[in-house]
Design a protein around this motif. Structure first.
Motif, PDB file in Angstrom:
ATOM      1  N   GLU A 229     102.258 128.539  44.830  1.00  0.00           N
ATOM      2  CA  GLU A 229     102.273 127.598  45.950  1.00  0.00           C
ATOM      3  C   GLU A 229     100.907 126.964  46.128  1.00  0.00           C
ATOM      4  O   GLU A 229     100.785 125.823  46.588  1.00  0.00           O
ATOM      5  CB  GLU A 229     102.695 128.315  47.244  1.00  0.00           C
ATOM      6  CG  GLU A 229     104.107 128.884  47.223  1.00  0.00           C
ATOM      7  CD  GLU A 229     105.149 127.817  46.950  1.00  0.00           C
ATOM      8  OE1 GLU A 229     104.960 126.652  47.358  1.00  0.00           O
ATOM      9  OE2 GLU A 229     106.157 128.146  46.298  1.00  0.00           O
ATOM     10  N   VAL A 230      99.853 127.687  45.762  1.00  0.00           N
ATOM     11  CA  VAL A 230      98.485 127.170  45.894  1.00  0.00           C
ATOM     12  C   VAL A 230      98.096 126.355  44.664  1.00  0.00           C
ATOM     13  O   VAL A 230      97.547 125.253  44.782  1.00  0.00           O
ATOM     14  CB  VAL A 230      97.488 128.339  46.085  1.00  0.00           C
ATOM     15  CG1 VAL A 230      96.058 127.816  46.074  1.00  0.00           C
ATOM     16  CG2 VAL A 230      97.784 129.069  47.384  1.00  0.00           C
ATOM     17  N   LEU A 231      98.387 126.884  43.465  1.00  0.00           N
ATOM     18  CA  LEU A 231      97.876 126.297  42.231  1.00  0.00           C
ATOM     19  C   LEU A 231      98.809 125.284  41.580  1.00  0.00           C
ATOM     20  O   LEU A 231      98.362 124.442  40.806  1.00  0.00           O
ATOM     21  CB  LEU A 231      97.569 127.410  41.220  1.00  0.00           C
ATOM     22  CG  LEU A 231      96.492 128.405  41.659  1.00  0.00           C
ATOM     23  CD1 LEU A 231      96.425 129.584  40.704  1.00  0.00           C
ATOM     24  CD2 LEU A 231      95.137 127.695  41.722  1.00  0.00           C
ATOM     25  N   ALA A 232     100.099 125.376  41.875  1.00  0.00           N
ATOM     26  CA  ALA A 232     101.052 124.424  41.287  1.00  0.00           C
ATOM     27  C   ALA A 232     102.019 123.925  42.358  1.00  0.00           C
ATOM     28  O   ALA A 232     103.211 124.177  42.304  1.00  0.00           O
ATOM     29  CB  ALA A 232     101.807 125.082  40.140  1.00  0.00           C
ATOM     30  N   PRO A 233     101.472 123.212  43.356  1.00  0.00           N
ATOM     31  CA  PRO A 233     102.332 122.775  44.458  1.00  0.00           C
ATOM     32  C   PRO A 233     103.300 121.677  44.018  1.00  0.00           C
ATOM     33  O   PRO A 233     103.043 121.009  43.024  1.00  0.00           O
ATOM     34  CB  PRO A 233     101.331 122.243  45.491  1.00  0.00           C
ATOM     35  CG  PRO A 233     100.166 121.821  44.672  1.00  0.00           C
ATOM     36  CD  PRO A 233     100.076 122.785  43.541  1.00  0.00           C
TER      37      PRO A 233
END
Length: 233
Positions: A229-233
């Motif tokens: 969720e943080v790195l590949a939104p």
């Protein structure tokens, strides 16, 4: 098949496979053998060998007097490690990573609970070894070295479950973990909390604490999803 032919065959696959899984050749597209020969400068034998591999993955269907037809994604063997690799290399990577992480979250906690009941002494030792290896490589941006232990750890969990269906998912999990690292969907150093969870999981399996092993693995997969969720939104 000679070495040179194998190289051409692999090169053709590495061009066609990602192109198909990325949607550059939409479902229903007909790929002509003679056109592929000319475009890639390879023999008909090389094209046929590559097509056979793609057929085995259900990416294409070959028919006489029609040609090689690209099949819809619903037909693909989405568990094939090479198909996973190609899909993770495409623009749809975030969705693919989520789909595969959801699969992990459904399977691995159950596998860990079973492993706590049936793992051999050798498998418990392997888990401890790789958990300590993850600790040793979790600092200093050693992601490639960390990946080796991470993959091995999860392969042991799946194998130690005693369920051959879970064990066969080892290659799938390996591709997910590799894809996260190679495509930089990881922090420069692994999350310390995740590393600690792996150590605790190895201890829970060795102590035959099935419920604890299942819960710890669920936390590991939930953490992986949170990272996405943080790195590949």
């Amino acid at each position: 098949m000679g070495t040179q032919t194998q190289g051409l065959h692999a090169k053709l696959l590495d061009s066609l496979g990602p192109a198909i899984t990325a949607g550059e050749h939409p479902p229903g597209t007909v790929l002509r053998t003679d056109e592929l020969e000319e475009r890639f400068g390879v023999s008909r034998t090389v094209v046929r060998e590559a097509v056979r591999v793609l057929e085995s993955m259900h990416l294409v269907e070959s028919r006489r007097r029609v040609g090689v037809t690209v099949l819809p994604p619903e037909e693909w063997n989405v568990y094939d490690p090479q198909v996973i690799r190609w899909r993770l290399a495409g623009a749809d990577r975030p969705r693919q990573l989520r789909s595969l992480t959801v699969l992990r979250s459904a399977v691995e906690p159950i596998a860990a609970g079973l492993a706590a009941q049936s793992a051999s002494a050798e498998e418990c030792a392997e888990l401890t070894q790789h958990a300590l290896g993850m600790v040793a490589t979790s600092r200093g941006q050693q992601l490639e070295a960390y990946l080796v232990h991470d993959i091995a750890f999860h392969r042991v969990i799946l194998r130690a479950s005693g369920n051959e269906m879970f064990a066969r998912l080892g290659d799938v999990v390996a591709e997910v973990l590799t894809g996260r690292t190679q495509h930089q969907v990881m922090f420069t150093d692994p999350d310390p909390a995740a590393v600690t969870l792996h150590v605790r999981l190895a201890e829970a399996v060795r102590a035959r604490e099935a419920e604890q092993a299942e819960e710890l693995t669920r936390k590991i997969t939930l953490g992986a999803m949170a990272e996405l969720e943080v790195l590949a939104p």
